[in-house]
Design an enzyme around this catalytic site. Structure first.
Site, PDB file in Angstrom:
ATOM      1  N   VAL A  54      -0.712  -1.969  -0.811  1.00 20.37           N
ATOM      2  CA  VAL A  54      -0.539  -2.767   0.401  1.00 20.37           C
ATOM      3  C   VAL A  54      -0.777  -4.248   0.073  1.00 20.37           C
ATOM      4  O   VAL A  54      -1.755  -4.596  -0.607  1.00 20.37           O
ATOM      5  CB  VAL A  54      -1.497  -2.312   1.521  1.00 20.37           C
ATOM      6  CG1 VAL A  54      -1.291  -3.171   2.778  1.00 20.37           C
ATOM      7  CG2 VAL A  54      -1.269  -0.848   1.847  1.00 20.37           C
ATOM      8  N   LYS A  69       3.556  -2.352   2.904  1.00 19.34           N
ATOM      9  CA  LYS A  69       3.188  -1.183   2.101  1.00 19.34           C
ATOM     10  C   LYS A  69       4.354  -0.853   1.178  1.00 19.34           C
ATOM     11  O   LYS A  69       5.454  -0.556   1.635  1.00 19.34           O
ATOM     12  CB  LYS A  69       2.876   0.012   2.995  1.00 19.34           C
ATOM     13  CG  LYS A  69       2.551   1.286   2.210  1.00 19.34           C
ATOM     14  CD  LYS A  69       2.447   2.504   3.112  1.00 19.34           C
ATOM     15  CE  LYS A  69       1.124   2.541   3.836  1.00 19.34           C
ATOM     16  NZ  LYS A  69       0.913   3.855   4.535  1.00 19.34           N
ATOM     17  N   ASP A 164      -6.505  12.173   7.211  1.00 13.78           N
ATOM     18  CA  ASP A 164      -7.459  11.376   6.428  1.00 13.78           C
ATOM     19  C   ASP A 164      -8.258  10.458   7.353  1.00 13.78           C
ATOM     20  O   ASP A 164      -8.523   9.309   7.020  1.00 13.78           O
ATOM     21  CB  ASP A 164      -6.728  10.550   5.372  1.00 13.78           C
ATOM     22  CG  ASP A 164      -7.675   9.961   4.326  1.00 13.78           C
ATOM     23  OD1 ASP A 164      -8.732  10.585   4.067  1.00 13.78           O
ATOM     24  OD2 ASP A 164      -7.378   8.877   3.788  1.00 13.78           O
TER      25      ASP A 164
END
Length: 199
Positions: A54, A69, A164
């Site tokens: 990123v 990204k 996540d």
């Protein structure tokens, strides 16, 4: 999910690892470089993961700061990685949820680098905030949790599972209306079957 009556302490403003979170100027050690064939320039790396890197960037014509990204070079020729990047970007771009990072653009540069251009945020992640503040008061805990829940509900209804979610992927910003939460980094998210037809 937050109102005028919220009056929590402002989080310290700093750049934190893992995602583009700071609008500060790019390091003099990392000069701008164009993302070939796109309206963007890259102004310095701010985070790296297993699938992507990123960068802080800028849309030159609009003069809008963005986070870029880039898919890792070793995954550029991996069909599943490319497919996941596209589906993730399309889902997030259509959400428009205030507690989910906004996606502006998706493409491939002239030199073959797949990218997503997204909202560049400033603030600190929840891990840093907890380290600085220690135990949070109950009203502040509820305030943060409700915004995280709002984000997760929106992405789940769109067919995306984060997989996540952790304090490092929850960004806190002090805004005029109070402490604002944004859920970040869907790089290893799972796309549920039927997502394309739902959208």
């Amino acid at each position: 999910m937050h109102g005028d009556g919220d009056d929590f302490e402002s989080p310290p403003r700093r750049s934190t690892p893992g995602f583009a979170r700071d609008r500060g100027s790019a390091s003099s050690l990392e000069p701008r470089r164009p993302l070939l064939g796109t309206p963007y320039v890259l102004e310095g790396a701010v985070g790296k993961g297993g699938m992507s890197q990123v960068y802080r960037g800028l849309h030159v014509e609009l003069e809008r700061p963005v986070a870029i990204k880039l898919l890792n070079p070793n995954l550029v020729d991996h069909p599943e990685a490319l497919s996941r990047l596209r589906r993730e970007a399309r889902i997030l771009a259509r959400l428009g949820n205030p507690n989910v990072v906004h996606v502006y653009d998706l493409g491939i540069s002239e030199d073959g680098l797949p990218y997503i251009a997204m909202q560049l945020l400033q603030g600190v992640d929840l891990r840093t905030y907890l380290t600085e503040r220690g135990r949070l008061e109950f009203p502040e805990t509820v305030h943060i949790a409700m915004q995280v829940a709002n984000a997760l509900q929106a992405v789940h209804e769109a067919g995306l599972v984060h997989r996540d979610l952790k304090p490092e992927n929850v960004l806190l910003e002090q805004r005029p209306m109070g402490l604002h939460v944004t859920v970040l980094d869907f790089g290893i998210a799972h796309i549920r079957e039927g997502t394309e037809t739902k959208l």
